[in-house]
Design a protein around this motif. Structure first.
Motif, PDB file in Angstrom:
ATOM      1  N   LYS A 187     -18.955 -46.414 -95.835  1.00 11.62           N
ATOM      2  CA  LYS A 187     -19.493 -47.532 -95.057  1.00 11.62           C
ATOM      3  C   LYS A 187     -20.135 -48.574 -95.973  1.00 11.62           C
ATOM      4  O   LYS A 187     -20.316 -48.291 -97.169  1.00 11.62           O
ATOM      5  CB  LYS A 187     -20.463 -47.034 -93.994  1.00 11.62           C
ATOM      6  CG  LYS A 187     -21.657 -46.258 -94.511  1.00 11.62           C
ATOM      7  CD  LYS A 187     -22.734 -46.202 -93.459  1.00 11.62           C
ATOM      8  CE  LYS A 187     -22.531 -45.109 -92.432  1.00 11.62           C
ATOM      9  NZ  LYS A 187     -22.845 -43.773 -92.900  1.00 11.62           N
ATOM     10  N   LYS A 192     -21.890 -49.779-103.193  1.00  7.34           N
ATOM     11  CA  LYS A 192     -20.556 -49.689-103.821  1.00  7.34           C
ATOM     12  C   LYS A 192     -20.352 -50.831-104.825  1.00  7.34           C
ATOM     13  O   LYS A 192     -19.944 -50.587-105.962  1.00  7.34           O
ATOM     14  CB  LYS A 192     -19.498 -49.737-102.700  1.00  7.34           C
ATOM     15  CG  LYS A 192     -18.088 -49.816-103.148  1.00  7.34           C
ATOM     16  CD  LYS A 192     -17.189 -49.891-101.943  1.00  7.34           C
ATOM     17  CE  LYS A 192     -17.574 -50.975-100.971  1.00  7.34           C
ATOM     18  NZ  LYS A 192     -17.570 -52.349-101.510  1.00  7.34           N
ATOM     19  N   ASN A 349     -26.087 -42.696-104.257  1.00 10.70           N
ATOM     20  CA  ASN A 349     -26.963 -43.838-104.543  1.00 10.70           C
ATOM     21  C   ASN A 349     -28.149 -43.811-103.578  1.00 10.70           C
ATOM     22  O   ASN A 349     -28.099 -43.174-102.533  1.00 10.70           O
ATOM     23  CB  ASN A 349     -26.169 -45.145-104.391  1.00 10.70           C
ATOM     24  CG  ASN A 349     -26.958 -46.355-104.856  1.00 10.70           C
ATOM     25  OD1 ASN A 349     -27.825 -46.251-105.724  1.00 10.70           O
ATOM     26  ND2 ASN A 349     -26.679 -47.507-104.273  1.00 10.70           N
ATOM     27  N   ILE A 391     -33.053 -52.837-109.198  1.00 11.66           N
ATOM     28  CA  ILE A 391     -31.602 -52.922-108.976  1.00 11.66           C
ATOM     29  C   ILE A 391     -31.308 -54.062-108.011  1.00 11.66           C
ATOM     30  O   ILE A 391     -30.420 -54.893-108.249  1.00 11.66           O
ATOM     31  CB  ILE A 391     -31.046 -51.594-108.409  1.00 11.66           C
ATOM     32  CG1 ILE A 391     -31.201 -50.488-109.447  1.00 11.66           C
ATOM     33  CG2 ILE A 391     -29.589 -51.749-107.983  1.00 11.66           C
ATOM     34  CD1 ILE A 391     -30.603 -49.152-109.032  1.00 11.66           C
TER      35      ILE A 391
END
Ligand code: ADP
Length: 429
Positions: A187, A192, A349, A391
């Motif tokens: 999803k 990603k 993640n 991040i």
């Protein structure tokens, strides 16, 4: 000259605007390009490359004083560089060498950098054509394999002329790519694209030649994550020229949207068409790795990529720790198995939060789901990347965290992914 404009130029920029260096065509030249920017100005560059070095570079422009200053500075920066290094002269280099420009004319630096890049590309394309002609014993399309062994050389049963030509062209491009790696997730929003960008950057930092293809058609975030918003993809002799950031070559639908907020509403065949065009018409050159940021899920778009490429070397599956994500990973692994794409591994993640002040790890989402499902499905577990505000900040600011926060726990975890992919390296010529 419009003094209201020159009045706001730095001394260096003013000098180049009033006394432009290297102006006018040069003959002989072996690289040439003419590019019109979104502002309507046209710039033209000529270069003469000898023994791989830019011996001469010149330009003309229909534009303003800033445009003249940028063209002049770009030619100065290009001279004496190797042609590969001249290709990497960016708009930031030109602006910095000129001591800045008024904000409303900074686009002139982008036009100058893009035109120089296109002239260098023209040189490289001419050189490649010449070298290709010299390899007459090999496949006339790509020169990478012997005619008799090339799977694209034979027409398939019932294949139309157009499909045959497209398949050959696609094959000749992908023949020059060592490893093709798909980054996928069940999803959206699981990180990603973050993993794809950082994987690609880390591989370039290890000296690999890398392309990053963003086929996440509905959310092309790669240009933002690499600070490439506003960059344009040039076309040269009907080929798309990927945008370069250092040694990394990037292609994304994001470069073609006029406005970041433009929504892409396309049906299946249109999506397939644009993905095919990105693969078939882009001049990636020789690459060690092509990293493909796939749209989320296991639907049409990842399927198109797998079908078009045919022989993907691996898939990295990105997930989050919660139990519900296990279903998505299971689907992604099954998808890869059905399409015979080797699974490089699963990366979890947003796995815990490491406090930047005290270093204590807190599990915000229940952790460990990625490792468990990887074990259950008998695929490698590549590591757990914690939630790290740096991040998100790096992504918003156009920087890769493996670069900007190289010693953070997240960057260390990312190395597990990079090592697994780098281990697949097979050098192309
Ligand atoms: P996807 O490609 O799966 O849709 P993205 O890579 O675009 O997801 O990530 C979604 C958002 O989450 C981005 O703003 C990104 O910067 C942020 N993000 C991703 N991974 C992390 C992480 N480990 N810690 C903090 N923020 C993250």
């Amino acid at each position: 000259m419009d003094t209201s404009e020159t009045g706001s130029l730095s001394p260096q920029a003013l000098d180049h605007a009033e006394n432009p260096r290297n102006i006018g065509p040069i003959d002989p030249h072996n690289g040439h390009a003419r590019v019109t920017g979104p502002c309507g100005e046209t710039m033209e560059f000529w270069i003469l490359v000898e023994r791989d070095k830019v011996e001469e570079a010149s330009f003309t422009t229909t534009g303003c004083d800033s445009s003249r200053a940028c063209g002049s500075m770009a030619t100065c920066l290009a001279k004496s560089k190797t042609v590969e290094d001249a290709t990497r002269v960016g708009h930031a280099d030109i602006l910095s060498a000129l001591g800045g420009l008024p904000p409303d004319t900074e686009h002139c630096a982008l036009l100058a950098a893009n035109t120089l890049k296109a002239a260098c590309r023209d040189f490289l394309a001419r050189r490649d054509t010449k070298m290709g002609e010299e390899r007459s014993m090999k496949d006339p399309d790509c020169g990478s394999c012997e005619k008799s062994q090339c799977p694209a050389f034979e027409r398939e049963k019932g294949e139309s002329d157009r499909d045959f030509a497209d398949r050959r062209q696609l094959h000749s491009r992908l023949c020059r790519v060592g490893r093709k790696i798909l980054v996928m997730s069940g999803k959206g929003g699981v990180g990603k694209s973050t993993v794809a960008v950082n994987l690609a950057m880390a591989l370039t930092m290890a000296g690999k030649r890398v392309g990053l293809l963003d086929v996440d058609i509905h959310g092309p975030s790669i240009p933002t994550m690499l600070g490439l918003e506003g960059e344009q993809v040039l076309t040269h002799m009907d080929e798309l020229v990927p945008v370069e950031i250092g040694p990394l070559k990037v292609l994304s639908l994001g470069f073609f949207l006029r406005n970041q907020d433009d929504a892409v509403i396309w049906r299946g065949p249109m999506k397939m068409g644009v993905i095919k065009q990105f693969l078939k018409d882009a001049d990636w050159g020789d690459l060690d790795f092509l990293i493909i940021d796939s749209p989320p899920g296991t639907g049409d778009e990842p399927l198109s990529v797998c079908q078009l490429i045919g022989d993907l070397d691996g898939a990295v599956i990105v997930t989050t720790p919660q139990k519900v994500a296990a279903v998505d990973v299971r689907k992604s692994v099954m998808f890869c198995k059905q399409l015979r794409v080797p699974v490089v591994g699963v990366v979890e993640n947003m796995s815990g939060f490491v406090c930047p002040k005290c270093g204590e790890a807190t599990q915000i989402l229940r952790s460990g789901g990625g490792m468990k499902i990887a074990e259950d499905m008998n695929v490698p577990f590549l590591g757990a990347i914690p939630i790290d505000p740096a991040i998100a900040e790096s992504g918003d600011d156009g920087r890769a965290f493996v670069h900007s926060h190289a010693e953070s726990p997240a960057a260390r975890a990312m190395r597990g992914v990079v090592d697994a992919v780098a281990a697949l390296d097979r050098r192309t010529q």
